[in-house]
Design an enzyme around this catalytic site. Structure first.
Site, PDB file in Angstrom:
ATOM      1  N   LYS A 107      -2.074   2.135   7.102  1.00 47.82           N
ATOM      2  CA  LYS A 107      -1.138   3.191   6.682  1.00 47.82           C
ATOM      3  C   LYS A 107      -1.485   4.493   7.407  1.00 47.82           C
ATOM      4  CE  LYS A 107       0.684   5.394   2.451  1.00 47.82           C
ATOM      5  NZ  LYS A 107       0.511   5.542   0.985  1.00 47.82           N
ATOM      6  N   SER A 137       4.827   4.784  -1.668  1.00 45.76           N
ATOM      7  CA  SER A 137       4.888   5.387  -0.352  1.00 45.76           C
ATOM      8  C   SER A 137       4.393   4.493   0.777  1.00 45.76           C
ATOM      9  CB  SER A 137       4.071   6.688  -0.350  1.00 45.76           C
ATOM     10  OG  SER A 137       2.697   6.399  -0.539  1.00 45.76           O
ATOM     11  N   SER A 161       1.780   3.501  -5.205  1.00 43.11           N
ATOM     12  CA  SER A 161       2.220   3.436  -3.803  1.00 43.11           C
ATOM     13  C   SER A 161       1.801   2.191  -3.048  1.00 43.11           C
ATOM     14  CB  SER A 161       1.727   4.665  -3.039  1.00 43.11           C
ATOM     15  OG  SER A 161       2.548   5.763  -3.346  1.00 43.11           O
TER      16      SER A 161
END
Ligand code: MG
Ligand code: ZN
Lengths: 97, 488, 488
Positions: free
Chosen positions: C80, C155, C179
């Site tokens: 990420k 997210s 997330s």
């Protein structure tokens, strides 16, 4: 908080050093007022005597021992990422108090 | 109406650790710009602070020196404000639960003259907390440049109660505080290097009133003379406003050193809303009571306590103790010399007169300020010198010569005396002969002495000393001359 | 072997050990797959195929020399964009960090490297991890591989979508309020958020420090456990990382812990707002556990309803401070309109941050500001403790808690873009877990009629990952949801 909550968006935006257009201010302002209204739920519970929880798992005395110097960055690490620099220092517009 | 001033100080002191408050990057004054940084110092994305245990212990020690209570538990908060010298745009500081609570500092006010001791009193502290220094801004003509070397240096912030009433008290407080901090080895407190910085809160009120007036805050006073001048200016300014029927605005002011005036930076209404909250990245600290007791046991004697002891137990005069106790190193040197030879007065004199004079002479010759530890002399040198004088091996006069020689070479005094043949002459026969010669050669002086002028003897001593190269035992010489004249 | 990219770590580790494939082959398969499908999925922000292949080659050489490290050696893992990888861009999907390259590795990345993993690509996300749909990326929106018209969740939407599309063997995400788990549920993969403190946050760009945790996305519970095993542990660079008294062995736990368990089902998680298909699916999963002899206990988490306001106060307050360092000074976007220190800050931040980030900064600044701190922030911190107490009481009765991960399956792009409150409610089942600092995992539990994945959340006790993995593993092994892949 039980009154209709309202954000003084100019005051808060200044604290946050955030430039917002008039349009953004209007939109954000009403959205945030809705959100704050929703936060009113928090007043439905009695928190008398409850210790605030700052950490999920609190432990004490987490520190570095020994005071032994570690590695440092060459000034180039900073100057390479800085938007503007001169003589190994970061340059910003003149700061006047 | 007569007004009195109420002054409170906030003093930031750089704690002398090798590494920074929240990361292991080192710090030293005067390093090339941005050579003492790391990811944490620069506030790079993803970095986290970690407490420096050494800084916590030093700050606790400072608190103990100043009679503070060491908190059972303390923690760090974020003080949120934007400034280009602040890498995270928040400062990690202790707002709610500081490490040291309360405390008091004994201060000595200036006496009526330089060699007379002044009045003592205590200034009450509110707290001491531990936080981080920001980086350094340099303002150029059109731009500002930033050096982050200083960012993250541990700072102890000492906050007094509004407990002083004049610039003189404020300066006396800073001097005494500085001495204590240096004594405890917490900081070198060099104001020119920014190791000690002072903010002053000043208000005035009618004499006799117990209500505090509106205060103004002066930021970053970086010398004793600035502290003094800015407080005096501010008291005068506020007095004039009130006398003209005006009101004081609560505001932050900056002292302009060149113009000798202060000007407003920002008023309370636009003051910062710091949005303090507990730092979620750091865990709280619980001060182990046994460790606090250990730190307390290690504390050095406070300078004014030491001075009192020297005056009372060693019967040293105020002027000498004030010099000796200014400096922990000097007083420790003194006490070590006493172990060689227990003659406090003579040794104190050698240190405060001869040694300091020679050291300052060296400093004047271009080298950086010389401290005792940098000289070739050890306490044993001074102790031995005093000892051989007391034992009559050399005269005080010759002692001066030996001192100069040992300061230059680092040789022990007895070695110098032997090498140079400086032993005091106790040879009665030789001295008696020289005395007779002197009496015969100066009838005028003999006459004056007989008329009761004791000083006339000096004229007779001179030639004897000259002939013995100063080695004649002066006491013996005195006695002999009197005897010979009386007999004669 | 065309389907290498859809295999599990466990399968590939066995193949590598048997010499049936190489890390270069696996890494190339993932690179090829990404080249083939990422035009549609848009999971990646950037990738460096040469760098990944060089790491893969090093792994193969290590193996050839008989020095293979363990099951992760040679496995390509996508990262990420909020985790620092040395010399790679770290943009947090924000214009603010458009040109920023991290000079250091996050601790979890260091640990993965030590385990031999191949660090592969930067995955899309909501800007600064703020959002539940990955629509808040400043670069592009990621699509759900099961239906390109829908969002992948957020997210960590890029990390979840890349897994579902076979663009990595495993990925890392971060979970502040769901997330990892919510996008895992919406993309039909396994996603796990560890107990707060288990994995170091050093190198994770902070959103809400007291809630953020790094965690894995994987095809199976076993793979997630392998990644956890490699990344956990006390880190001297993260004061909130925690040393466990006994080092866990998840692989052994998966073999040994067979149940049956006492499983709690909180009534509060099946009320208003839940999609009927999701509800039916989770109830079916609960029934399966019951059929296996588990005792299903109806529990109550009475303060769950308050988790959303508490979360949005605590998280935005911390975020407003954490994101203050993005200021135009040292490494971020700097506005051309910077004329002085004030506009340098306001213009750079106004231009650099997207709408949702601005919204949360304003909200977080407000709840900390003078006069509101007690009513919002302090009160939220107290209610947060009540939420934790609810869980602690529940865990006196049960081994783990079963809930839906998300109240709805993936929704259409743009559907909630203008209704932040509706978007905030997508995290209703995940955020209380972050507030309490507990571990939780989302595993595929079936599909809606229109073919969108649904996720089951298993919440464990603090540091009770071993049991939580075992409970999740039992369900996974008895169903084939995890083996299904979307048609792209
Ligand atoms: Mg202050
Ligand atoms: Zn301070």
């Amino acid at each position: 908080m039980s009154e209709t909550p309202h954000i003084d968006i100019d005051y808060v935006a200044n604290l946050a050093r955030l430039d917002l257009s008039e349009e953004e201010k209007a939109k954000l302002g009403s959205q945030l007022d809705d959100i704050l209204g929703y936060f009113d739920k928090l007043n439905t519970v009695d928190v008398e005597g409850v210790e605030p929880m700052a950490h999920a798992h609190k432990v004490f005395n987490v520190w570095r021992e020994g005071d032994e110097p570690g590695e440092t960055y060459a000034p180039e690490v900073l100057t390479k990422m800085a938007p503007e620099h001169r003589d190994n220092q970061v340059v910003v517009p003149k700061v006047v108090e | 109406m007569n007004y009195e001033a109420v002054i409170g100080l906030e003093i930031h002191v750089q704690v002398k650790t090798r590494t920074k408050m929240f990361t292991a990057a080192p710090y030293e004054y005067g390093a090339a710009p941005n050579t003492l940084t790391d990811a944490v110092v620069l506030g790079l994305p993803g970095t986290l602070p970690v407490l420096n245990h050494a800084a916590i212990e030093k700050c606790a020690k400072l608190g103990l020196m100043l009679g503070c209570e060491i908190a059972e538990e303390c923690k760090w908060d974020r003080k949120n404000y934007f400034y280009p010298d602040s890498p995270k745009n928040y400062q990690l500081t202790q707002n709610e639960q500081p490490l040291c609570i309360g405390g008091k500092v004994e201060i000595e006010l200036p006496g009526p003259s330089r060699n007379v001791e002044g009045e003592h009193r205590w200034v009450i502290l509110n707290r001491i907390h531990l936080e981080e220094d920001p980086g350094k801004l340099t303002h150029e003509a059109f731009e500002t440049v930033i050096d982050f070397n200083r960012a993250g240096v541990p700072l102890a912030e000492i906050v007094t109660e509004p407990d002083m009433s004049s610039s003189t008290e404020a300066v006396a407080f800073l001097n005494c505080l500085r001495n204590i901090i240096i004594y405890a080895g917490i900081s070198d407190c060099d104001m020119e290097k920014g190791q000690m910085r002072c903010d002053a809160n000043v208000s005035i009120r009618p004499v006799g009133s117990d209500k505090l007036g509106t205060r103004t805050e002066m930021k970053n006073l970086n010398s004793m003379s600035n502290v003094k001048a800015s407080i005096e200016y501010e008291i005068q300014r506020q007095t004039e406003i009130l006398e003209d029927g005006g009101n004081i605005t609560q505001e932050t002011r900056r002292w302009d050193v060149d113009k000798g005036i202060s000007f407003s930076l920002r008023s309370k209404e636009e003051a910062h809303d710091y949005r303090y909250f507990p730092d979620p990245d750091l865990m709280p600290v619980q001060m182990d009571r046994a460790r606090v007791a250990e730190l307390e046991a290690e504390l050095p004697e406070r300078p004014l306590d030491k001075q009192r002891r020297y005056q009372k137990d060693l019967e040293l005069p105020f002027t000498i103790t004030s010099v000796l106790c200014q400096d922990r190193e000097l007083s420790e040197f003194f006490e070590a010399a006493l172990e060689t030879h227990n003659a406090p007065k003579a040794i104190a004199n050698y240190i405060t007169n001869d040694l300091l004079r020679e050291l300052s002479a060296v400093s004047e010759h271009g080298e950086s300020a010389h401290s005792v530890s940098q000289s070739k002399l050890t306490p044993a040198h001074i102790g031995t010198l005093a000892k051989i004088i007391d034992e009559g091996v050399i005269s005080k006069q010759i002692g001066k010569e030996v001192f100069t020689e040992m300061f230059a070479t680092g040789d022990m005094p007895d070695v110098i005396v032997e090498k140079k043949g400086l032993e005091q002459s106790n040879d009665t026969g030789e001295i008696e002969a020289l005395c007779r010669e002197a009496i015969a050669g100066n009838a005028k002086a003999v006459g004056q002495y007989k008329e009761g002028n004791e000083k006339a003897l000096n004229a007779l001593k001179g030639p004897v000393m000259k002939a013995t190269k100063g080695k004649a035992n002066p006491a013996m010489l005195d006695e002999l001359l009197k005897k010979l004249i009386d007999e004669g | 072997m065309s389907d290498l990219h859809f295999k599990t770590i466990t399968e590939l580790a066995a193949m590598l050990a048997a010499g049936e494939t190489t890390s270069v082959a696996i890494t190339q398969a993932v690179i090829d797959r990404t080249a083939a499908v990422d035009d549609k999925v848009k999971a990646f922000l950037s990738s460096d195929a040469d760098d990944a292949l060089a790491q893969a080659k090093a792994s193969d050489e290590r193996r050839a020399a008989g020095k293979a490290i363990g099951p992760l050696d040679g496995i390509p893992i996508g990262i990420k964009d909020t985790l620092a990888v040395k010399d790679q861009p770290l943009r947090c999907a924000s214009k603010m960090l458009e040109n920023y390259v991290s000079p250091f590795d996050a601790t979890c990345i260091v640990k993965l490297r030590e385990a031999g993993a191949v660090i592969w690509g930067r995955l899309n996300m909501d800007e600064f991890a703020m959002g539940s749909s990955t629509e808040n990326s400043a670069y592009h929106t990621t699509c759900n591989p099961w239906d390109l018209e829908t969002i992948p969740g957020g997210s960590s939407g890029g990390s979840a979508a890349a897994m579902a599309a076979g663009e990595a063997i495993a990925t890392l995400g971060t979970d502040t309020g769901g997330s990892i788990r919510q996008p895992a549920a919406l993309c039909g993969v396994v996603g796990m958020k560890p107990t707060y403190g288990l994995i170091s946050r050093y190198g994770l760009v902070a959103f809400a420090s007291s809630l953020d945790q790094v965690g894995p996305f994987a095809r199976t519970v076993e793979d997630a456990a392998l990644l956890m095993q490699a990344m956990l542990g006390k880190d001297p660079l993260d004061s909130t990382s925690i040393e466990q008294p006994e080092a866990p062995d998840y692989a052994a736990a998966l073999k040994e812990k067979k149940g049956p368990w006492k499983l709690g089902v909180p009534a509060e998680f099946f009320g208003e707002g839940i999609d009927p298909e999701v509800k039916a699916n989770i109830e079916k999963a609960i029934d399966w556990y019951k059929s296996q002899g588990c005792e299903i206990v109806n529990i109550s988490l009475p303060h769950s309803e308050l988790a959303v306001p508490v979360y949005y106060i605590v998280a935005t307050a911390e975020a407003s401070s954490n994101l203050a360092r993005f200021d135009g000074v040292r490494y971020t976007h700097r506005s051309e309109e910077s004329k002085d220190a004030m506009t340098l800050f306001t213009k750079s931040r106004g231009e650099g941050f997207g709408d949702e980030v601005k919204r949360r900064i304003i909200l977080g600044t407000y709840v900390l500001s003078s006069g509101y701190y007690d009513a919002y922030y302090l009160r939220a911190q107290k209610v947060r403790r009540l939420i934790l107490s609810d869980f602690e009481k529940a865990f006196e009765q049960v081994d783990a808690i079963l809930t839906p991960t998300s109240p709805t399956p993936a929704f259409k792009r743009g559907e909630r873009a203008d209704d932040p409150l509706a978007m905030y409610l997508s995290d209703i089942y995940t955020i209380s877990v972050n507030l309490a600092g507990l571990p939780a995992i989302s595993i595929p539990s079936g599909f809606t009629e229109s073919g969108l994945p649904i996720g089951l959340q298993v919440i464990g006790k603090a540091f009770g990952e071993a049991d939580m993995f075992a409970v999740a593993n039992a369900f996974e092994k008895a169903h084939d949801y995890a083996q299904q892949t979307p048609k792209l």
